[in-house]
Design a protein around this motif. Structure first.
Motif, PDB file in Angstrom:
ATOM      1  N   GLY A 122      25.957 -13.600 -11.833  1.00  0.00           N
ATOM      2  CA  GLY A 122      25.738 -13.945 -13.229  1.00  0.00           C
ATOM      3  C   GLY A 122      27.041 -14.283 -13.932  1.00  0.00           C
ATOM      4  N   THR A 123      26.943 -14.952 -15.062  1.00  0.00           N
ATOM      5  CA  THR A 123      28.129 -15.380 -15.794  1.00  0.00           C
ATOM      6  C   THR A 123      29.039 -14.208 -16.140  1.00  0.00           C
ATOM      7  OG1 THR A 123      26.980 -17.293 -16.752  1.00  0.00           O
ATOM      8  CG2 THR A 123      28.945 -16.528 -17.905  1.00  0.00           C
ATOM      9  N   GLU A 124      28.483 -13.119 -16.645  1.00  0.00           N
ATOM     10  CA  GLU A 124      29.297 -11.976 -17.056  1.00  0.00           C
ATOM     11  C   GLU A 124      30.066 -11.387 -15.875  1.00  0.00           C
ATOM     12  OE1 GLU A 124      26.879  -9.167 -19.110  1.00  0.00           O
ATOM     13  OE2 GLU A 124      26.426 -10.525 -20.773  1.00  0.00           O
ATOM     14  N   ASP A 125      29.419 -11.295 -14.714  1.00  0.00           N
ATOM     15  CA  ASP A 125      30.098 -10.768 -13.527  1.00  0.00           C
ATOM     16  C   ASP A 125      31.239 -11.685 -13.106  1.00  0.00           C
ATOM     17  OD1 ASP A 125      28.395  -8.604 -13.418  1.00  0.00           O
ATOM     18  OD2 ASP A 125      27.059  -9.504 -11.938  1.00  0.00           O
ATOM     19  N   LEU A 126      31.012 -12.981 -13.155  1.00  0.00           N
ATOM     20  CA  LEU A 126      32.045 -13.939 -12.747  1.00  0.00           C
ATOM     21  C   LEU A 126      33.246 -13.884 -13.684  1.00  0.00           C
ATOM     22  CD1 LEU A 126      29.867 -17.037 -11.758  1.00  0.00           C
ATOM     23  CD2 LEU A 126      30.829 -15.274 -10.268  1.00  0.00           C
ATOM     24  N   LEU A 127      33.005 -13.730 -14.981  1.00  0.00           N
ATOM     25  CA  LEU A 127      34.110 -13.621 -15.936  1.00  0.00           C
ATOM     26  C   LEU A 127      34.948 -12.389 -15.636  1.00  0.00           C
ATOM     27  CD1 LEU A 127      32.361 -14.584 -19.323  1.00  0.00           C
ATOM     28  CD2 LEU A 127      33.632 -16.048 -17.745  1.00  0.00           C
ATOM     29  N   ALA A 128      34.276 -11.279 -15.297  1.00  0.00           N
ATOM     30  CA  ALA A 128      35.008 -10.053 -14.966  1.00  0.00           C
ATOM     31  C   ALA A 128      35.855 -10.250 -13.719  1.00  0.00           C
ATOM     32  CB  ALA A 128      34.021  -8.900 -14.771  1.00  0.00           C
TER      33      ALA A 128
END
Length: 305
Positions: free
Chosen positions: A127-133
């Motif tokens: 997911g986007t949030e995981d990738l940003l992290a």
């Protein structure tokens, strides 16, 4: 080179605990405090606040964390570039969101990798949030995301613009005439999980009309795009998915598109990397190469190795 106090600071940013950082780095808790105090003296600002028995970053701490994350990431790339001069393969940590990975970038990426045997690639779909992290952790170099992100923290380049379409089972009355979003609120909605880019774009489009997911008669969360399509194809609700993800299914008559009365819901899929990276030109070159491979794939040219 990364200073040991920098490593301590970034670990505390992750754990928000001097005790846990001491355990992870195998040093004493007083040593952790000393490292943080040294950095606070060097930068002339308090980096952490401790209130109500909880540790949090100050604004100055956030600025330093973001800057050091870029430096640590670029240092790793520099080491790899130097190693590649003696024949070692360069590595690339590449993230993709689910829809982008399966339906937008997979074929162009395959063509690109066939042309680049010098690269050792690690591809992460999440997911986007995981990738940003993971970008901030330094475990990824760049990512293709469909969700929203803070443009103050990342540089990027739009890869393509996709339309979010509503689909239902073939033969459904919903496909007989254009429907407004309000018309669809009485339906059972099958939707991606919280944190996914597809869901965020849908929620944003609904909010623009003062609507929300709570307005639907019923919702079912599913993390798999293919499972969502199978459920909808068998009459279990409707879904909003990117056109690229349902194009083949609609052409085959497995799914049917619900025409919307409103303007199309469209959103950019964007390649992003940490803002201020020394390797920005290389990442932009990667986007250009992948765009060329995407064009070649659409034209049906055979890939070359």
């Amino acid at each position: 080179m990364q200073d040991f106090r920098t490593e301590t600071f970034l670990d505390v940013c992750d754990t928000l605990s001097y005790t846990r950082t001491a355990q992870r780095l195998n040093i004493t808790q007083p040593a952790v405090s000393q490292h943080i105090s040294h950095l606070e003296s060097a930068y002339g600002a308090k980096l952490f606040d401790y209130r109500n028995r909880r540790l949090s970053l100050t604004k100055a701490g956030e600025v330093l964390r973001d800057a050091l994350a870029v430096m640590v990431h670029d240092e790793r790339l520099v080491k790899e570039r130097i190693a590649s001069l003696s024949g070692a393969r360069r590595t690339l940590g590449f993230g993709v969101t689910m829809t982008a990975g399966e339906y937008v970038i997979a074929r162009p990426l395959a063509r690109f990798l066939l042309q680049r045997p010098d690269l050792q690639v690690r591809i992460v779909a999440s997911g986007t949030e995981d990738l940003l992290a993971m970008l901030h952790e330094g475990s990824l170099d760049c990512a293709l995301v469909e969700g929203f992100f803070d443009k103050g923290e990342y540089d990027g380049s739009v890869f393509c613009t996709e339309e979010l379409v509503a689909v239902c089972a073939p033969g459904s009355d919903l496909a007989e005439a254009p429907r407004s979003l309000e018309d669809l609120l009485g339906e059972h909605l099958v939707v991606r999980e919280d944190g996914s880019g597809t869901r965020a774009v849908l929620e944003h489009a609904l909010a623009a009309r003062n609507l929300s997911l709570d307005g639907f008669a019923r919702t079912t969360e599913v993390t798999s795009i293919n499972i969502i399509k199978t459920l909808v194809a068998n009459g279990y609700g409707i879904a909003f998915l990117y056109e690229s993800a349902v194009r083949a299914d609609c052409e085959a008559g497995v799914l049917q598109k619900i025409e919307l009365a409103e303007p199309p819901i469209s959103h950019d899929m964007t390649f992003i990397w940490l803002k201020g990276s020394l390797f920005e030109s290389e990442f932009r070159g990667l986007v250009g190469d992948l765009a060329s491979c995407a064009y070649a794939s659409e034209c049906g040219d055979a890939p070359s190795s």
